[in-house]
Design a protein around this motif. Sequence first.
Motif, PDB file in Angstrom:
ATOM      1  N   PRO A  93       7.700   9.569  22.969  1.00  0.00           N
ATOM      2  CA  PRO A  93       7.587   9.523  21.479  1.00  0.00           C
ATOM      3  C   PRO A  93       7.807   8.349  20.852  1.00  0.00           C
ATOM      4  N   ASP A  94       7.541   7.860  19.715  1.00  0.00           N
ATOM      5  CA  ASP A  94       7.920   7.027  18.892  1.00  0.00           C
ATOM      6  C   ASP A  94       7.694   5.630  19.556  1.00  0.00           C
ATOM      7  N   ILE A  95       6.747   5.005  20.043  1.00  0.00           N
ATOM      8  CA  ILE A  95       6.538   4.019  20.388  1.00  0.00           C
ATOM      9  C   ILE A  95       5.570   3.209  19.594  1.00  0.00           C
ATOM     10  N   THR A  96       5.553   1.882  19.439  1.00  0.00           N
ATOM     11  CA  THR A  96       4.607   1.174  18.740  1.00  0.00           C
ATOM     12  C   THR A  96       3.969   0.141  20.006  1.00  0.00           C
ATOM     13  N   ALA A  97       2.779  -0.134  19.753  1.00  0.00           N
ATOM     14  CA  ALA A  97       1.942  -0.978  20.561  1.00  0.00           C
ATOM     15  C   ALA A  97       1.885  -2.369  19.900  1.00  0.00           C
ATOM     16  N   PRO A  98       1.523  -3.482  20.821  1.00  0.00           N
ATOM     17  CA  PRO A  98       1.729  -4.611  20.326  1.00  0.00           C
ATOM     18  C   PRO A  98       0.992  -5.039  18.922  1.00  0.00           C
ATOM     19  N   GLY A  99       1.603  -5.544  18.165  1.00  0.00           N
ATOM     20  CA  GLY A  99       0.967  -5.612  16.815  1.00  0.00           C
ATOM     21  C   GLY A  99       1.029  -4.454  15.747  1.00  0.00           C
ATOM     22  N   GLU A 100       1.660  -3.198  16.154  1.00  0.00           N
ATOM     23  CA  GLU A 100       1.790  -2.312  15.488  1.00  0.00           C
ATOM     24  C   GLU A 100       3.141  -1.946  14.638  1.00  0.00           C
ATOM     25  N   ARG A 198      -6.812  -1.992  10.084  1.00  0.00           N
ATOM     26  CA  ARG A 198      -7.751  -3.028   9.602  1.00  0.00           C
ATOM     27  C   ARG A 198      -6.916  -3.565   8.254  1.00  0.00           C
ATOM     28  N   PHE A 199      -6.540  -4.821   8.585  1.00  0.00           N
ATOM     29  CA  PHE A 199      -5.467  -5.197   7.622  1.00  0.00           C
ATOM     30  C   PHE A 199      -5.578  -6.945   7.810  1.00  0.00           C
ATOM     31  N   VAL A 200      -4.955  -7.274   6.525  1.00  0.00           N
ATOM     32  CA  VAL A 200      -4.660  -8.831   6.404  1.00  0.00           C
ATOM     33  C   VAL A 200      -3.071  -9.082   6.606  1.00  0.00           C
ATOM     34  N   ASP A 201      -2.639  -9.840   7.631  1.00  0.00           N
ATOM     35  CA  ASP A 201      -1.282 -10.166   7.505  1.00  0.00           C
ATOM     36  C   ASP A 201      -1.257 -11.699   7.670  1.00  0.00           C
ATOM     37  N   ARG A 202      -1.626 -12.182   8.824  1.00  0.00           N
ATOM     38  CA  ARG A 202      -1.677 -13.694   8.893  1.00  0.00           C
ATOM     39  C   ARG A 202      -3.188 -14.211   8.406  1.00  0.00           C
ATOM     40  N   CYS A 212     -16.629  -3.052  -1.339  1.00  0.00           N
ATOM     41  CA  CYS A 212     -16.066  -1.952  -1.512  1.00  0.00           C
ATOM     42  C   CYS A 212     -16.540  -1.178  -2.738  1.00  0.00           C
ATOM     43  N   GLY A 213     -16.247   0.010  -2.809  1.00  0.00           N
ATOM     44  CA  GLY A 213     -17.137   0.807  -3.807  1.00  0.00           C
ATOM     45  C   GLY A 213     -15.728   1.823  -4.394  1.00  0.00           C
ATOM     46  N   SER A 214     -15.823   2.099  -5.967  1.00  0.00           N
ATOM     47  CA  SER A 214     -14.810   2.982  -6.442  1.00  0.00           C
ATOM     48  C   SER A 214     -13.503   2.582  -6.006  1.00  0.00           C
ATOM     49  N   THR A 215     -12.353   3.371  -5.809  1.00  0.00           N
ATOM     50  CA  THR A 215     -11.152   3.108  -5.262  1.00  0.00           C
ATOM     51  C   THR A 215     -11.123   2.741  -3.829  1.00  0.00           C
ATOM     52  N   GLY A 216     -12.087   2.143  -3.196  1.00  0.00           N
ATOM     53  CA  GLY A 216     -12.209   1.404  -1.990  1.00  0.00           C
ATOM     54  C   GLY A 216     -11.605  -0.042  -2.392  1.00  0.00           C
ATOM     55  N   PHE A 217     -11.300  -0.346  -3.678  1.00  0.00           N
ATOM     56  CA  PHE A 217     -10.699  -1.352  -4.234  1.00  0.00           C
ATOM     57  C   PHE A 217      -9.502  -1.598  -3.826  1.00  0.00           C
ATOM     58  N   ALA A 218      -8.748  -0.410  -3.822  1.00  0.00           N
ATOM     59  CA  ALA A 218      -7.117  -0.447  -3.676  1.00  0.00           C
ATOM     60  C   ALA A 218      -6.789  -1.423  -2.547  1.00  0.00           C
ATOM     61  N   PRO A 219      -7.365  -1.106  -1.359  1.00  0.00           N
ATOM     62  CA  PRO A 219      -6.904  -1.959  -0.204  1.00  0.00           C
ATOM     63  C   PRO A 219      -7.130  -3.306  -0.152  1.00  0.00           C
ATOM     64  N   VAL A 220      -8.535  -3.644  -0.811  1.00  0.00           N
ATOM     65  CA  VAL A 220      -9.037  -5.061  -0.977  1.00  0.00           C
ATOM     66  C   VAL A 220      -8.154  -5.679  -2.102  1.00  0.00           C
ATOM     67  N   LYS A 221      -7.464  -5.074  -3.032  1.00  0.00           N
ATOM     68  CA  LYS A 221      -6.424  -5.710  -3.896  1.00  0.00           C
ATOM     69  C   LYS A 221      -5.389  -6.311  -3.122  1.00  0.00           C
ATOM     70  N   ALA A 222      -4.782  -5.224  -2.501  1.00  0.00           N
ATOM     71  CA  ALA A 222      -3.690  -5.598  -1.384  1.00  0.00           C
ATOM     72  C   ALA A 222      -3.817  -7.029  -0.421  1.00  0.00           C
ATOM     73  N   MET A 223      -5.112  -6.714   0.171  1.00  0.00           N
ATOM     74  CA  MET A 223      -5.349  -7.989   0.975  1.00  0.00           C
ATOM     75  C   MET A 223      -5.702  -9.256   0.274  1.00  0.00           C
ATOM     76  N   ILE A 224      -6.365  -9.366  -0.824  1.00  0.00           N
ATOM     77  CA  ILE A 224      -6.625 -10.614  -1.553  1.00  0.00           C
ATOM     78  C   ILE A 224      -5.255 -10.995  -2.129  1.00  0.00           C
ATOM     79  N   GLU A 225      -4.333 -10.328  -2.478  1.00  0.00           N
ATOM     80  CA  GLU A 225      -3.043 -10.777  -3.095  1.00  0.00           C
ATOM     81  C   GLU A 225      -2.168 -11.370  -2.057  1.00  0.00           C
ATOM     82  N   ARG A 226      -2.444 -10.507  -0.645  1.00  0.00           N
ATOM     83  CA  ARG A 226      -1.829 -11.218   0.522  1.00  0.00           C
ATOM     84  C   ARG A 226      -2.315 -12.691   0.884  1.00  0.00           C
ATOM     85  N   LEU A 227      -3.587 -12.759   0.586  1.00  0.00           N
ATOM     86  CA  LEU A 227      -4.306 -14.181   0.894  1.00  0.00           C
ATOM     87  C   LEU A 227      -3.494 -15.144   0.005  1.00  0.00           C
TER      88      LEU A 227
END
Length: 335
Positions: A93-100, A198-202, A212-227
Motif C-alpha cells: 500500500p501507499d507507494i509512489t512510482a518514480p515521478g509520481e 499528463r502535466f507540466v512540471d519542468r 481544449c474545449g469548454s472547461t478542458g481549459f482548466a488544466p490548460v490554465k494551470a499548465m500555462i501559468e506554470r510555464l
Amino acid sequence: MSYRIRINHRHVLKCPPDVPILTAARDAGFGFPHACRNGVCLRCQGRLLAGTVRHAGGGRAGPDTLIHADEARADRVLYCVAIPISDCEIDVPDITAPGELPVHRVQCQIIEREPLNHDVTRVWLRLPAGKQIHWFAGQYLTLELTHGDYPFSIANTPGGRDLELHVRHGEENSAAHLIMADLDRLATVTVSLPGGRRFVDRAPQRPLWFICGSTGFAPVKAMIERLIELDYPYPVRLFWGAREEQDLYLPALPDQWRRALRDFHAVTALSDMSRPGHAQGLVHEAALEALAEPTDPLFYVGGSPSMAWAVFDDLIAEGVPAKNIHSDVFDYAPR
C-alpha cells in the motif's frame, strides 16, 4: 542477473541479487512506506503474490527463512528485509512510482464560489493547514460526494493551500447540478489528490500546443501559468473551442499570457456560430490549419473522451507522432 519485481499490478522493478526489495525500490526512485529498515516497525509490510523471497532474520521478521507466495505468511512480508530469490509479484500500500506524487484524501473548506459565465462557476477549496500536499500543473482532484465521486482539474499552479476548480453546470448535466447543490450547501468537502499523469512540471525544450474545449481549459490554465513561472522560452499556442461565444470565460487571460510569455498566441473557435475575432468550426481544425511542422510541438488535449480521441486521430493523420499527444482521457478512457 536481476530479478523482476512486479509492484501493485502496475510497475516493474529490477532487483539485484542479495539486495532487499525496499532498497532496490528506493534506489530506482520508488517511494515505499518505511521507517526502521530493519524489520521492526512493520511500515513496509505487504503481500507476496507470486515468487519467493528470503526474509533476512532479525527484528519482527523472525529467523532467516524463505517465504513462498502460497503460504499464509506471504500476507505479511517486510520488504525492508525481503530479498528475492526469484521473479516476484508484490502488493504494497501507499507507494509512489518514480515521478509520481503520493495521493492524499483530505477534508477541504469551500471558501468561495464565483460565476464565470452563464454555466461555469469557479469554486475555491482550501487544503487543511499543517499538511503539505503537492500536485503538478495539469493534474486533477476527485470530489467525494454522497452521490458519487467526480474528477475536476485543478486550474491553478501548485504551491499553496487553495485549489481552483471550474465547474460547468449546463442544463443537460444533471450530475453537475447535484454537485453545485452540495458545494452551495456544504462548508467542507472530501477530496483525493493528485490524479493524472499528463502535466507540466519542468519545462520541455520544444513548443507546446494546447487544444481544449469548454472547461478542458482548466488544466490548460494551470499548465500555462506554470510555464510563466518557468520563464518558458519556446512557442506556446492555445486553441480553445466552444459552441457559442457566451460559453467562453476568463477572456482577459490570453492577453495577460501574451505579455508574460515570450512567444504566445491564442485562437478561440466557435462551432455553432460565426463571430468576429473567433475561428469558426471545431477547435482542432484551427490548430491543424496553423500546424506547419507536425513533429515539433508537444500537444496537450483537454475535453471529453470523444473530443480528445477525435483530435488524436486527426493529429496522427497530419503526421504528429503519437508520443507527442497527451491527455488524461487516454489513460482513464482508453479505446
